[in-house]
Design an enzyme around this catalytic site. Structure first.
Site, PDB file in Angstrom:
ATOM      1  N   CYS A   1       0.862  -1.176   0.000  1.00  0.00           N
ATOM      2  CA  CYS A   1       0.000   0.000   0.000  1.00  0.00           C
ATOM      3  C   CYS A   1       0.902   1.231   0.000  1.00  0.00           C
ATOM      4  CB  CYS A   1      -0.991  -0.016   1.165  1.00  0.00           C
ATOM      5  SG  CYS A   1      -0.295   0.212   2.819  1.00  0.00           S
TER       6      CYS A   1
ATOM      7  N   ASN B   1       2.432   1.499   4.249  1.00  0.00           N
ATOM      8  CA  ASN B   1       2.666   0.264   4.998  1.00  0.00           C
ATOM      9  C   ASN B   1       2.341   0.391   6.478  1.00  0.00           C
ATOM     10  OD1 ASN B   1       5.440  -1.997   5.648  1.00  0.00           O
ATOM     11  ND2 ASN B   1       3.354  -2.527   5.136  1.00  0.00           N
TER      12      ASN B   1
ATOM     13  N   CYS C   1      -1.471   0.772   7.289  1.00  0.00           N
ATOM     14  CA  CYS C   1      -2.902   0.467   7.443  1.00  0.00           C
ATOM     15  C   CYS C   1      -3.311  -0.772   6.658  1.00  0.00           C
ATOM     16  CB  CYS C   1      -3.765   1.654   7.006  1.00  0.00           C
ATOM     17  SG  CYS C   1      -3.577   3.142   8.004  1.00  0.00           S
ATOM     18  N   ARG C   2      -3.465  -0.628   5.354  1.00  0.00           N
ATOM     19  CA  ARG C   2      -4.024  -1.711   4.532  1.00  0.00           C
ATOM     20  C   ARG C   2      -3.088  -2.898   4.393  1.00  0.00           C
ATOM     21  NH1 ARG C   2      -5.360   1.879  -0.570  1.00  0.00           N
ATOM     22  NH2 ARG C   2      -3.422   2.812   0.166  1.00  0.00           N
ATOM     23  N   SER C   3      -1.852  -2.648   3.965  1.00  0.00           N
ATOM     24  CA  SER C   3      -0.967  -3.800   3.727  1.00  0.00           C
ATOM     25  C   SER C   3      -0.597  -4.542   5.010  1.00  0.00           C
ATOM     26  CB  SER C   3       0.277  -3.406   2.914  1.00  0.00           C
ATOM     27  OG  SER C   3       1.031  -2.407   3.538  1.00  0.00           O
TER      28      SER C   3
ATOM     29  N   ASP D   1      -8.415   3.437   1.426  1.00  0.00           N
ATOM     30  CA  ASP D   1      -7.422   3.803   2.434  1.00  0.00           C
ATOM     31  C   ASP D   1      -8.145   4.366   3.653  1.00  0.00           C
ATOM     32  OD1 ASP D   1      -5.301   4.686   3.956  1.00  0.00           O
ATOM     33  OD2 ASP D   1      -4.311   5.735   2.301  1.00  0.00           O
TER      34      ASP D   1
END
Length: 144
Positions: free
Chosen positions: A7, A10, A12-14, A117
């Site tokens: 993401c 690095n 939140c999402r990933s 995001d």
């Protein structure tokens, strides 16, 4: 099998995708390596966002030990699958490739859609977790 989630920062999402897939891989007894990275280096060395840690913890997954790292060109050859959380990340990754083999390893995490995001919206962490969990279950079934 080596899988990298990517993401923007690095945090939140990933890290959520990394943690969920790693949890499922371990539970399934698969010998896979799962990692995550960010396109940008702003958060290198930092743990995931506290809200990402909290939502994962609610589901029994501890991502607090992860540390942000920036995507490096060496990742293009080190991983079998590189999964981008959104189209902007996908474009950034594709721009760094040098071979057809590297390009073939990169795709969107959700195939035809993007993971939103949640960084600027606290209310998005739960829906993002649910998207990530569903897709990680699909990845396990498809790739094992």
């Amino acid at each position: 099998m080596k899988i990298l989630m990517v993401c923007l920062g690095n945090i939140c999402r990933s890290p959520l995708a990394h943690g969920v897939l790693q949890h499922l891989v371990q539970r399934s007894g698969l010998n896979w390596i799962v990692d995550s990275a960010g396109i940008g280096g702003w958060h290198v060395g930092n743990p995931p966002d506290h809200r990402a840690i909290a939502v994962a913890k609610r589901y029994g997954i501890d991502i607090s030990g992860q540390r942000a790292q920036q995507f490096h060109p060496s990742h293009l050859d080190a991983f079998d699958h590189i999964l981008a959380m959104d189209r902007e990340n996908l474009r950034s990754l594709m721009a760094r490739t040098k071979t057809t083999e590297q390009r073939a390893r990169i795709q969107l995490f959700l195939e035809d859609s993007e993971v939103p995001d949640p960084y600027y919206d606290n209310q998005l962490f739960e829906p993002v977790y649910q998207l990530v969990q569903q897709r990680c279950n699909e990845l396990i079934e498809r790739l094992k």
